[in-house]
Design a protein around this motif. Structure first.
Motif, PDB file in Angstrom:
ATOM      1  N   LYS A   3     -68.236  31.003  42.084  1.00  0.00           N
ATOM      2  CA  LYS A   3     -68.053  32.447  41.957  1.00  0.00           C
ATOM      3  C   LYS A   3     -68.446  33.115  43.272  1.00  0.00           C
ATOM      4  N   ILE A   4     -68.041  34.380  43.415  1.00  0.00           N
ATOM      5  CA  ILE A   4     -68.346  35.131  44.634  1.00  0.00           C
ATOM      6  C   ILE A   4     -69.849  35.185  44.838  1.00  0.00           C
ATOM      7  N   GLY A   5     -70.274  34.921  46.054  1.00  0.00           N
ATOM      8  CA  GLY A   5     -71.687  34.941  46.399  1.00  0.00           C
ATOM      9  C   GLY A   5     -72.318  33.577  46.470  1.00  0.00           C
ATOM     10  N   ASP A   6     -71.653  32.541  45.917  1.00  0.00           N
ATOM     11  CA  ASP A   6     -72.200  31.178  45.990  1.00  0.00           C
ATOM     12  C   ASP A   6     -72.184  30.684  47.431  1.00  0.00           C
ATOM     13  N   TYR A   7     -73.264  30.016  47.822  1.00  0.00           N
ATOM     14  CA  TYR A   7     -73.351  29.442  49.160  1.00  0.00           C
ATOM     15  C   TYR A   7     -72.916  27.977  49.067  1.00  0.00           C
ATOM     16  N   VAL A   8     -71.883  27.606  49.824  1.00  0.00           N
ATOM     17  CA  VAL A   8     -71.262  26.288  49.663  1.00  0.00           C
ATOM     18  C   VAL A   8     -71.136  25.558  51.005  1.00  0.00           C
ATOM     19  N   ARG A   9     -70.897  24.247  50.886  1.00  0.00           N
ATOM     20  CA  ARG A   9     -70.677  23.408  52.064  1.00  0.00           C
ATOM     21  C   ARG A   9     -69.328  22.708  51.920  1.00  0.00           C
ATOM     22  N   PHE A  10     -68.603  22.592  53.049  1.00  0.00           N
ATOM     23  CA  PHE A  10     -67.334  21.873  53.050  1.00  0.00           C
ATOM     24  C   PHE A  10     -67.619  20.369  52.980  1.00  0.00           C
ATOM     25  N   ILE A  11     -66.870  19.670  52.169  1.00  0.00           N
ATOM     26  CA  ILE A  11     -67.082  18.239  52.008  1.00  0.00           C
ATOM     27  C   ILE A  11     -66.576  17.457  53.212  1.00  0.00           C
ATOM     28  N   ASP A  12     -65.419  17.849  53.734  1.00  0.00           N
ATOM     29  CA  ASP A  12     -64.791  17.051  54.792  1.00  0.00           C
ATOM     30  C   ASP A  12     -65.140  17.479  56.208  1.00  0.00           C
ATOM     31  N   LYS A  14     -68.428  19.699  58.796  1.00  0.00           N
ATOM     32  CA  LYS A  14     -69.760  20.286  58.861  1.00  0.00           C
ATOM     33  C   LYS A  14     -69.638  21.806  58.976  1.00  0.00           C
ATOM     34  N   ARG A  15     -69.497  22.476  57.830  1.00  0.00           N
ATOM     35  CA  ARG A  15     -69.343  23.927  57.823  1.00  0.00           C
ATOM     36  C   ARG A  15     -69.871  24.457  56.498  1.00  0.00           C
ATOM     37  N   GLU A  16     -70.555  25.610  56.547  1.00  0.00           N
ATOM     38  CA  GLU A  16     -71.089  26.243  55.350  1.00  0.00           C
ATOM     39  C   GLU A  16     -70.724  27.715  55.345  1.00  0.00           C
ATOM     40  N   GLY A  17     -70.835  28.353  54.181  1.00  0.00           N
ATOM     41  CA  GLY A  17     -70.558  29.778  54.089  1.00  0.00           C
ATOM     42  C   GLY A  17     -70.652  30.280  52.664  1.00  0.00           C
ATOM     43  N   GLY A  29     -61.848  31.900  48.860  1.00  0.00           N
ATOM     44  CA  GLY A  29     -62.042  32.273  50.253  1.00  0.00           C
ATOM     45  C   GLY A  29     -63.510  32.130  50.610  1.00  0.00           C
ATOM     46  N   VAL A  30     -63.813  31.433  51.698  1.00  0.00           N
ATOM     47  CA  VAL A  30     -65.192  31.204  52.141  1.00  0.00           C
ATOM     48  C   VAL A  30     -65.374  31.855  53.502  1.00  0.00           C
ATOM     49  N   THR A  31     -66.365  32.737  53.608  1.00  0.00           N
ATOM     50  CA  THR A  31     -66.686  33.365  54.892  1.00  0.00           C
ATOM     51  C   THR A  31     -67.808  32.584  55.542  1.00  0.00           C
ATOM     52  N   ASP A  32     -67.517  32.033  56.741  1.00  0.00           N
ATOM     53  CA  ASP A  32     -68.510  31.187  57.407  1.00  0.00           C
ATOM     54  C   ASP A  32     -69.466  32.031  58.239  1.00  0.00           C
ATOM     55  N   THR A  33     -70.343  31.382  58.967  1.00  0.00           N
ATOM     56  CA  THR A  33     -71.374  32.074  59.737  1.00  0.00           C
ATOM     57  C   THR A  33     -70.800  32.898  60.879  1.00  0.00           C
ATOM     58  N   ASP A  34     -69.546  32.625  61.266  1.00  0.00           N
ATOM     59  CA  ASP A  34     -68.896  33.409  62.327  1.00  0.00           C
ATOM     60  C   ASP A  34     -68.192  34.641  61.768  1.00  0.00           C
ATOM     61  N   GLY A  35     -68.199  34.794  60.437  1.00  0.00           N
ATOM     62  CA  GLY A  35     -67.596  35.968  59.821  1.00  0.00           C
ATOM     63  C   GLY A  35     -66.132  35.825  59.483  1.00  0.00           C
ATOM     64  N   PHE A  36     -65.575  34.618  59.603  1.00  0.00           N
ATOM     65  CA  PHE A  36     -64.168  34.403  59.289  1.00  0.00           C
ATOM     66  C   PHE A  36     -64.026  33.908  57.853  1.00  0.00           C
ATOM     67  N   GLU A  37     -63.090  34.498  57.108  1.00  0.00           N
ATOM     68  CA  GLU A  37     -62.835  34.057  55.737  1.00  0.00           C
ATOM     69  C   GLU A  37     -61.727  33.003  55.752  1.00  0.00           C
ATOM     70  N   ILE A  38     -62.029  31.834  55.173  1.00  0.00           N
ATOM     71  CA  ILE A  38     -61.118  30.692  55.217  1.00  0.00           C
ATOM     72  C   ILE A  38     -60.738  30.305  53.790  1.00  0.00           C
ATOM     73  N   PRO A  39     -59.436  30.183  53.474  1.00  0.00           N
ATOM     74  CA  PRO A  39     -59.046  29.681  52.153  1.00  0.00           C
ATOM     75  C   PRO A  39     -59.347  28.192  52.048  1.00  0.00           C
ATOM     76  N   VAL A  40     -60.045  27.795  50.974  1.00  0.00           N
ATOM     77  CA  VAL A  40     -60.472  26.407  50.813  1.00  0.00           C
ATOM     78  C   VAL A  40     -60.248  25.991  49.365  1.00  0.00           C
ATOM     79  N   ALA A  41     -59.796  24.749  49.181  1.00  0.00           N
ATOM     80  CA  ALA A  41     -59.663  24.198  47.833  1.00  0.00           C
ATOM     81  C   ALA A  41     -61.051  23.990  47.237  1.00  0.00           C
ATOM     82  N   LYS A  42     -61.200  24.346  45.958  1.00  0.00           N
ATOM     83  CA  LYS A  42     -62.501  24.173  45.303  1.00  0.00           C
ATOM     84  C   LYS A  42     -62.953  22.712  45.342  1.00  0.00           C
ATOM     85  N   SER A  43     -61.989  21.801  45.313  1.00  0.00           N
ATOM     86  CA  SER A  43     -62.325  20.378  45.315  1.00  0.00           C
ATOM     87  C   SER A  43     -62.950  19.933  46.627  1.00  0.00           C
TER      88      SER A  43
END
Length: 314
Positions: A3-12, A14-17, A29-43
């Motif tokens: 859900k919105i607000g969850d802090y997550v890590r990319f599996i494939d 080294k990136r978090e947001g 959509g995940v916004t990383d530490t640089d402020g960019f929102e990236i579409p990512v598969a939940k899987s």
């Protein structure tokens, strides 16, 4: 379930947001530490330990008897503040400033689809995060329904449960942010238990029968207005030159406005010749007035250069 607000890590990689948008059932959509929102598969995402929402860890235990020096009946607020690490994420925190223990639930609705967002106990004089949203996507926020039961072990008469349906608008966040002590952040504080407007039926009834006082009407001025001070004040002998000029200009402006209100085609001001100060002030005012078409010396054979006729626009 993300859900919105969850802090997550990319599996494939080294990136978090933070999750800042739910795109569809499979993508966020995940916004990383640089402020960019990236579409990512939940899987391709996993939770980062220690960053789960407060809503998942709400304290539901019944407290011991609360002892207040003064029992506080009112003061339930929703604090909306930007997340420290992702400014686009808005955290919603329920702030309970009352002496009651609250059994709180939050449900959202969008497009006829209802979703339970939070259920838990909010202790007296405490706060708990209940929801997160994308602050830049306010127009797509759902409708919110807050419900709360009030509990205390003290000798207090039971109070009516709270139910509030709220649709947030941009005006709710148009004011300046203030320091909110409970969350130690600057944000917007919205009261949820605002007292209902009480209408006094008797006073309302009386208002229908009370005759309203008529507003004073502006009298229509004469066609010629004499601004000589002896025509305006009986005590003119006791006035200084500056006081006389101010009195004359005040009478001129009031009469000019009255002539415009009554849509007079023209009016004549008799100001005399004197040293020309009053005449110059009158000409300066009417030369810039939007309702004045033109002005000229009036009836020279009668007044010489001691009167001005003002012609108004139709």
């Amino acid at each position: 379930m993300f859900k919105i607000g969850d802090y997550v890590r990319f599996i494939d990689e080294k990136r978090e947001g933070y999750i800042t948008k739910i795109i569809d059932d499979l993508t966020v959509g995940v916004t990383d530490t640089d402020g960019f929102e990236i579409p990512v598969a939940k899987s391709n995402l996993t939770y980062v330990h220690g960053h789960h929402s407060n809503a998942d860890t709400a304290n539901n235990a019944m407290p011991a008897t609360q002892v207040d020096e003064k029992f506080v009946e009112d003061g339930i607020y929703l604090a909306v503040a930007e997340d420290n690490k992702a400014s686009v994420v808005a955290n919603f925190t329920l702030v309970n400033r009352t002496s009651y223990q609250l059994l709180l639930s939050l449900k959202t609705e969008k497009g006829g689809i209802y979703k339970g967002e939070f259920a838990g106990v909010v202790q007296p004089k405490s706060s708990v995060q209940v929801y997160t949203a994308n602050l830049g996507d306010l127009d797509n926020w759902p409708n919110f329904t807050f419900q709360a039961l009030f509990f205390t072990t003290g000798n207090v008469k039971p109070t009516t449960p709270l139910q509030l349906n709220k649709r947030f608008k941009s005006k709710d966040f148009s004011g300046a942010k203030n320091q909110i002590a409970e969350i130690n952040k600057y944000g917007w504080l919205i009261r949820l238990d605002e007292p209902a407007l009480v209408i006094d039926a008797q006073k309302l009834k009386e208002s229908f029968f009370n005759v309203k006082e008529e507003k004073p009407k502006v009298a229509k001025p004469a066609q010629e207005i004499d601004l000589h001070i002896e025509k305006l004040r009986d005590d003119h002998h006791f006035l200084s030159q500056s006081e006389i000029l101010n009195e004359q200009l005040s009478a001129f402006k009031k009469t000019l406005d009255a002539a415009i209100v009554h849509q007079m085609p023209s009016i004549v001001f008799i100001h005399g010749v004197g040293n020309g100060t009053l005449r110059d002030q009158i000409h300066k005012t009417i030369s810039k007035h939007p309702q004045v078409r033109t002005f000229m010396d009036a009836k020279k054979e009668k007044f010489g250069y001691g009167a001005t006729e003002v012609i108004f626009k139709v």
